[in-house]
Design an enzyme around this catalytic site. Structure first.
Site, PDB file in Angstrom:
ATOM      1  N   LYS A  64     -79.227  33.554  11.809  1.00  0.00           N
ATOM      2  CA  LYS A  64     -80.668  33.731  11.642  1.00  0.00           C
ATOM      3  C   LYS A  64     -81.421  32.509  12.159  1.00  0.00           C
ATOM      4  O   LYS A  64     -82.395  32.641  12.912  1.00  0.00           O
ATOM      5  CB  LYS A  64     -80.969  33.955  10.164  1.00  0.00           C
ATOM      6  CG  LYS A  64     -82.280  34.641   9.888  1.00  0.00           C
ATOM      7  CD  LYS A  64     -82.516  34.806   8.389  1.00  0.00           C
ATOM      8  CE  LYS A  64     -81.659  35.912   7.788  1.00  0.00           C
ATOM      9  NZ  LYS A  64     -81.715  35.929   6.326  1.00  0.00           N
ATOM     10  N   ARG A 133     -84.363  31.344   2.976  1.00  0.00           N
ATOM     11  CA  ARG A 133     -83.523  32.442   3.461  1.00  0.00           C
ATOM     12  C   ARG A 133     -82.126  31.963   3.795  1.00  0.00           C
ATOM     13  O   ARG A 133     -81.957  30.984   4.514  1.00  0.00           O
ATOM     14  CB  ARG A 133     -84.144  33.035   4.735  1.00  0.00           C
ATOM     15  CG  ARG A 133     -85.649  33.145   4.683  1.00  0.00           C
ATOM     16  CD  ARG A 133     -86.245  33.472   6.046  1.00  0.00           C
ATOM     17  NE  ARG A 133     -85.849  34.773   6.562  1.00  0.00           N
ATOM     18  CZ  ARG A 133     -86.227  35.239   7.743  1.00  0.00           C
ATOM     19  NH1 ARG A 133     -86.988  34.484   8.541  1.00  0.00           N
ATOM     20  NH2 ARG A 133     -85.836  36.423   8.146  1.00  0.00           N
ATOM     21  N   GLY A 142     -73.765  40.132   0.436  1.00  0.00           N
ATOM     22  CA  GLY A 142     -73.144  39.436  -0.682  1.00  0.00           C
ATOM     23  C   GLY A 142     -73.646  38.020  -0.805  1.00  0.00           C
ATOM     24  O   GLY A 142     -73.431  37.347  -1.797  1.00  0.00           O
ATOM     25  N   MET A 144     -76.823  35.185  -0.958  1.00  0.00           N
ATOM     26  CA  MET A 144     -78.029  35.205  -1.759  1.00  0.00           C
ATOM     27  C   MET A 144     -79.182  35.887  -1.024  1.00  0.00           C
ATOM     28  O   MET A 144     -79.353  35.713   0.172  1.00  0.00           O
ATOM     29  CB  MET A 144     -78.457  33.798  -2.128  1.00  0.00           C
ATOM     30  CG  MET A 144     -79.475  33.822  -3.243  1.00  0.00           C
ATOM     31  SD  MET A 144     -80.417  32.313  -3.337  1.00  0.00           S
ATOM     32  CE  MET A 144     -81.621  32.594  -2.063  1.00  0.00           C
ATOM     33  N   ARG A 377     -81.592  39.560  16.240  1.00  0.00           N
ATOM     34  CA  ARG A 377     -80.185  39.292  16.566  1.00  0.00           C
ATOM     35  C   ARG A 377     -79.697  40.423  17.459  1.00  0.00           C
ATOM     36  O   ARG A 377     -80.306  41.493  17.517  1.00  0.00           O
ATOM     37  CB  ARG A 377     -79.337  39.213  15.305  1.00  0.00           C
ATOM     38  CG  ARG A 377     -79.289  40.529  14.583  1.00  0.00           C
ATOM     39  CD  ARG A 377     -78.598  40.448  13.253  1.00  0.00           C
ATOM     40  NE  ARG A 377     -79.028  41.608  12.498  1.00  0.00           N
ATOM     41  CZ  ARG A 377     -78.961  41.747  11.196  1.00  0.00           C
ATOM     42  NH1 ARG A 377     -78.465  40.784  10.461  1.00  0.00           N
ATOM     43  NH2 ARG A 377     -79.366  42.845  10.615  1.00  0.00           N
ATOM     44  N   HIS A 493     -52.415  47.394  -0.046  1.00  0.00           N
ATOM     45  CA  HIS A 493     -51.156  48.028   0.327  1.00  0.00           C
ATOM     46  C   HIS A 493     -51.400  49.307   1.134  1.00  0.00           C
ATOM     47  O   HIS A 493     -50.819  49.507   2.204  1.00  0.00           O
ATOM     48  CB  HIS A 493     -50.363  48.340  -0.947  1.00  0.00           C
ATOM     49  CG  HIS A 493     -49.047  49.006  -0.700  1.00  0.00           C
ATOM     50  ND1 HIS A 493     -48.898  50.375  -0.708  1.00  0.00           N
ATOM     51  CD2 HIS A 493     -47.840  48.501  -0.407  1.00  0.00           C
ATOM     52  CE1 HIS A 493     -47.639  50.665  -0.454  1.00  0.00           C
ATOM     53  NE2 HIS A 493     -46.968  49.546  -0.262  1.00  0.00           N
ATOM     54  N   SER A 823     -37.561  42.545  29.414  1.00  0.00           N
ATOM     55  CA  SER A 823     -38.626  43.240  28.705  1.00  0.00           C
ATOM     56  C   SER A 823     -38.597  42.729  27.272  1.00  0.00           C
ATOM     57  O   SER A 823     -37.574  42.857  26.588  1.00  0.00           O
ATOM     58  CB  SER A 823     -38.402  44.749  28.756  1.00  0.00           C
ATOM     59  OG  SER A 823     -39.402  45.397  28.006  1.00  0.00           O
ATOM     60  N   CYS A 891     -42.344  45.652  25.722  1.00  0.00           N
ATOM     61  CA  CYS A 891     -42.322  47.061  25.339  1.00  0.00           C
ATOM     62  C   CYS A 891     -42.435  47.258  23.835  1.00  0.00           C
ATOM     63  O   CYS A 891     -42.273  48.357  23.343  1.00  0.00           O
ATOM     64  CB  CYS A 891     -41.083  47.754  25.884  1.00  0.00           C
ATOM     65  SG  CYS A 891     -39.551  47.097  25.232  1.00  0.00           S
ATOM     66  N   TYR A 911     -46.332  43.182  33.215  1.00  0.00           N
ATOM     67  CA  TYR A 911     -46.863  44.426  32.663  1.00  0.00           C
ATOM     68  C   TYR A 911     -46.701  44.479  31.151  1.00  0.00           C
ATOM     69  O   TYR A 911     -45.915  43.727  30.575  1.00  0.00           O
ATOM     70  CB  TYR A 911     -46.169  45.647  33.296  1.00  0.00           C
ATOM     71  CG  TYR A 911     -44.720  45.819  32.905  1.00  0.00           C
ATOM     72  CD1 TYR A 911     -44.380  46.520  31.744  1.00  0.00           C
ATOM     73  CD2 TYR A 911     -43.693  45.269  33.673  1.00  0.00           C
ATOM     74  CE1 TYR A 911     -43.045  46.667  31.369  1.00  0.00           C
ATOM     75  CE2 TYR A 911     -42.374  45.421  33.300  1.00  0.00           C
ATOM     76  CZ  TYR A 911     -42.051  46.115  32.145  1.00  0.00           C
ATOM     77  OH  TYR A 911     -40.750  46.246  31.765  1.00  0.00           O
TER      78      TYR A 911
END
Ligand code: ADP
Ligand code: MG
Ligand code: MG
Length: 939
Positions: A64, A133, A142, A144, A377, A493, A823, A891, A911
């Site tokens: 900000k 602010r 979350g 202030m 923003r 989980h 690989s 891979c 690759y």
């Protein structure tokens, strides 16, 4: 032998941010008598005027503050003010006190502000008022809430009324201050103020706050002050500077509030950034109908379309416009309310877009016909809008193609590739949770794993609903279409395991009351019983009652070739994706191959842009009806029996390869020889034991089963992952690998005869030392020479190995003597480097590790740069030192993970190979990585 990469895998878009241990909060701060931290900042500047900052200083000034400074310097009408840095906050959080220099610096800046405004903070006759602010680097719910109207007191409210010529306005501002200050700084329950306000309105028999007059508001202020006194145990502070200092401190403290911590954990925002604080002189939207406040986007954040998007509310202050206290009007209406302000706003929005070269969102206020900018923003947007906006900006000449590539990412593309719920159907939204693993899942509600497994076996689609999941729920999670929990965040989980399985998951849907005992859940009065159908959207976190129809993603339709970007009916999104993919393909250095085992997957991979197959797993060719032959192979006592079994397998494998080489004609196909332990092809030990025991009890002797059981016992391993598998099988079971090599060689010869262009590469898994590879190689070369002699065709087969054991990586220089390509098998390499097995750890303790911040993200999702990555890097160097033209690829599943793709680009692989569905993501990220490194080279 997991099928994990058969499904599009979810991953996290967050950067791998090291989450440092939490900074101690105020109460638990160090008790060093002479606090070092507060002093060690000589010369450090803690306060910046809006005229001193700019948008690149987000670390120091917060988002900000940095953008307020940027707008100030663009000459836009921003109320003057200054920003207290995140550094000051950090000192406060570390030491429990503001840095010593801060007070004086703030005084200096305040004086300058007062001079400029021609009034003093809170001065009785004509008070300067300010807002305090919060503003961290990343916008964070979350933290202030902002306190407006700081500087008002019993005295100065009178002065304000006189100055403005509006008593009602002054008392409205004062009651707002006490309400906001009481709630956010003094911790008074905000409902008490709301109730008092509601009472005042009902006494007066009015519905909206603007109908309260000065006298009503004066009374309300009295009541508010009483509430503060009784709840906070102190009077509302009358000293303006004390108000300001307390508010600043409250902003600092809110960094460590529960909600802010939780949010940071979920979004992987480091705990040690701290927040900045902005002090901004007040402008007033509550000065009557010629005043007001609004929010706006410079273009539609859902579609990217340019136009007028926003809301406006007359005679209102701050959050009123989004709080829903009165009905807002569409921003376009401002044109009739106040044409001059409207025109100026449109002009400013254009200036901002041209300056930021992106969609911006803004907050503004009109004070008696004068427009003020309060915030801007670069705005959040949907995944689809990100692609559309990027191409629109290219067309407008605001950004170039390389920049457009940086405006989108693989996570957004992946999101666009999931099937989604049909937006046109009428749906009943039940609730919302955290979008933990994307996808659209529909099924019957079940509340325990046992039922999930039972029902899914009988062909039902189920959604497993739990308060939270634990390792005991694993079977149920596998059986379910989707997982829904009422607790836990992105590292719970349920979330971790679901992402690992590529399964739809919404977690932490707190509105759901899950009652597992009674097998039901309640959501705002609606009861959902076991068996009721629910629909779960893992991309948005939304949960619906009933079956919502699923529609395929237009982006997948496009990749599949069923929709053409240029066609009349192709939507703008598809066209945008098409263009951005084209830029990516043009600039990327990494090639992208597919992990595919059969012709069908290979063909899809090609449509999705694969440039070959990086991993064809041959174990899939040993399943189904062929299992019996494999059993015979395992049970063989003599060489003859063994060769007979192998001879039966040979033509079948060969036919598989012919199909595959045909599907990938002209492109490389890496075939991995058999990898999993043999007992995986045998019946389950318990089932077989029971079968044998039952037969014995019936005196019904089955010789074959008995021998099988012996074999199962013989081959049983404590730890199959580290047992007889990979190259070890090839060395221990005579003829197995040579049969596979022969099948490949003959298939190549046959394709060549059919005028095809097969490009097979033979890959040996799980090599730990060059000797293993040399032995297999010698045998393979003999077979290849035989086939060449017999067919008269030069086969041009190349032979290489996987690097998936630490020893292989450490001796890569030697191994490269015998390998034409490497690989990296980063799944096994991650398991063996960390010493844990994925299936065991993800379900058991990963959640704890993620929550303790030991990992920012699972090392199976994103490559662990420092450990596994370091081995890859050194193996690349050692391998190339031995054999400069060594071909290098990866891979493991990491081949389709955005962060990891950037790493593989950096270390110079040729690759990446990933599941067909991840190919577009890998292409895009490979392009982004190349464009980024080019950008930094030239700088
Ligand atoms: P948030 O981060 O929640 O958007 P802000 O600091 O932007 O909080 O402020 C909350 C509201 O108060 C916004 O509508 C903002 O425009 C308004 N506001 C903030 N400072 C001022 C000010 N100095 N004058 C008028 N309105 C302000
Ligand atoms: Mg704001
Ligand atoms: Mg492996």
């Amino acid at each position: 032998m997991t099928a994990k990469w058969a499904c599009p895998k979810a991953f996290d878009m967050g950067m791998f941010l090291a989450v440092r241990a939490a900074t101690p909060s105020l109460g638990e701060s160090r008790t060093v008598p002479e606090n070092q931290d507060r002093h060690n900042h000589h010369g450090q500047k803690f306060v910046y005027d809006f005229t001193e900052g700019n948008r690149d200083l987000k670390d120091l000034l917060g988002g900000k503050g940095a953008n307020l400074a940027e707008m100030t310097n663009l000459g836009l009408p921003v109320p003057p003010g200054f920003t207290i840095t995140t550094e000051a906050c950090k000192v406060y959080l570390d030491s429990g006190d503001e840095p010593l220099a801060l007070r004086d610096e703030v005084s200096g800046h305040l004086e300058a502000l007062e001079q400029r405004m021609g009034k003093k903070l809170g001065q009785a006759a004509d008070p300067l008022l300010v807002s305090v602010r919060s503003g961290a680097k990343f916008s964070m719910p979350g933290m202030m809430d902002t306190v407006l109207n700081i500087g008002l007191s019993d005295e100065s409210v009178v002065g304000l009324a006189q100055q403005a010529g509006d008593e009602r306005f002054a008392w409205d501002s004062y009651r707002r201050l006490i309400q906001m200050f009481g709630k956010t700084v003094l911790g008074v329950d905000g409902d008490l103020f709301e109730e008092a306000l509601a009472d005042a309105k009902s006494v007066k028999r009015v519905v909206v706050d603007t109908d309260l007059d000065a006298a009503d508001l004066k009374k309300l202020v009295k009541q508010y002050k009483k509430i503060v006194k009784s709840e906070a145990g102190r009077d509302f502070p009358q000293d303006p500077r004390e108000q300001m200092d307390l508010a600043v401190r409250a902003v600092f403290d809110s960094w460590n509030g529960d909600r802010a911590r939780l949010y940071r954990r979920q979004e992987r925002i480091p705990n040690d950034l701290g927040t900045a604080v902005n002090i901004c002189s007040m402008v007033f939207g509550n000065l009557g109908p010629d005043s007001g406040t609004g929010v706006a986007f410079t273009r539609d954040p859902a579609s990217g379309q340019q136009g007028v998007y926003g809301d406006y509310l007359q005679n209102a202050q701050g959050e009123d416009v989004v709080a829903g206290i009165r009905n807002t009007v569409p921003l376009a209406d401002l044109e009739t309310i106040d044409k001059a302000s409207y025109d100026q706003l449109m002009q400013i929005m254009e200036t901002l877009e041209n300056h930021y070269r992106d969609l911006c969102d803004i907050e503004f206020t009109v004070e008696r016909g004068q427009l003020w900018m309060l915030q801007t923003r670069v705005g959040k947007r949907t995944a689809g809008a990100a692609f559309r906006i990027a191409t629109q900006l290219v067309d407008q000449g605001l950004i170039d193609e390389a920049e457009a590539l940086q405006r989108v990412n693989g996570a957004q593309l992946a999101q666009l590739m999931f099937p989604r719920f049909d937006e046109d159907t009428k749906v009943e939204l039940l609730g919302r949770g955290i979008a933990a693993s994307p996808g659209a899942a529909v099924g019957k509600a079940v509340f325990d794993s046992y039922t999930a497994v039972k029902w899914s076996r009988s062909g039902e689609r189920v959604i497993l609903i739990r308060r939270e999941t634990n390792p005991d729920d694993l079977d149920g999670m596998i059986a379910a279409e989707g997982i829904l929990t009422s607790r836990g965040g992105k590292t719970s989980h349920a979330a971790v395991v679901a992402r690992g399985m590529g399964k739809t998951c919404v977690c932490g849907a707190e509105d759901l009351e899950v009652d597992t005992k009674r097998r039901r859940m309640t959501v705002n009065g609606t009861v959902i019983e076991e068996g009721d159908v629910v629909s779960v959207d893992g991309s948005t976190g939304k949960v619906y009652l009933g079956e919502v129809p699923v529609v395929p993603s237009p982006v997948v339709e496009y990749f599949e070739g069923r929709m053409h970007a240029g066609a009349d009916d192709a939507n703008e999104l598809v066209a945008a994706v098409h263009r951005i993919m084209a830029y990516a393909d043009r600039v990327r250095r990494l090639r992208v191959r597919a992990n595919a085992d059969n012709a069908e997957d290979a063909l899809r991979a090609r449509r999705f842009g694969a440039q070959g197959i990086g991993l064809c797993r041959t174990e899939h060719m040993f399943l189904g009806e062929r299992r019996e032959m494999v059993e015979r192979l395992i049970l063989a006592d003599t060489d003859d029996e063994r060769s007979t079994a192998l001879e039966q397998l040979l033509p079948l494998q060969k036919a598989d390869f012919i199909e595959l080489f045909e599907a990938m004609d002209g492109l490389p196909v890496t075939v991995r020889l058999l990898d999993p332990p043999l007992h995986e092809f045998l019946p389950d030990i318990t089932e077989l034991s029971v079968r044998v025991a039952l037969a014995e009890s019936r005196k019904d002797h089955n010789e074959n089963d008995l021998r099988l059981l012996q074999a199962v016992h013989r081959l049983h391993e404590q730890n199959p992952m580290l047992g007889l598998r990979g190259v070890r099988l090839g060395l221990v079971i005579p003829g197995l690998f040579t049969m596979q090599v022969r099948a490949i060689a003959e298939a190549v010869a046959e394709r060549r005869n059919a005028k095809g262009d097969p490009r097979a590469e033979i890959m040996i898994p799980l090599v730990g030392t060059v000797q293993e590879l040399e032995i297999v190689r010698d045998e393979a070369e003999k077979v290849i020479a035989e086939v060449e002699a017999a067919t008269g065709i030069e086969l041009k087969l190349s032979l290489g190995t996987m690097i998936e054991l630490p020893r292989a990586a450490l001796t890569a220089g030697q191994i490269a003597e015998a390998a034409e390509f490497f690989s990296f098998g980063t799944n096994d390499l991650t398991q063996t480097v960390w010493g844990f097995s994925r299936d065991d750890v993800e379900a058991s303790f990963f959640t704890a590790y993620l929550e303790k911040g030991i990992f920012g993200v699972s090392p199976f999702e994103t490559i662990d740069r420092d450990g596994v990555g370091a081995l890859v890097r050194s193996a690349v160097e050692a391998g190339r030192a031995t054999r400069p033209d060594l071909k290098l690829g990866v891979c493991g599943e990491h081949g389709g993970d955005p962060e990891s793709v950037h790493f593989f680009h950096e270390v110079g692989l040729d690759y990446v190979s990933c599941s067909p569905f991840r190919i577009p993501v890998a292409r895009l990220e490979a392009g982004r990585a190349a464009a980024q490194s080019k950008g930094s080279d030239s700088r």
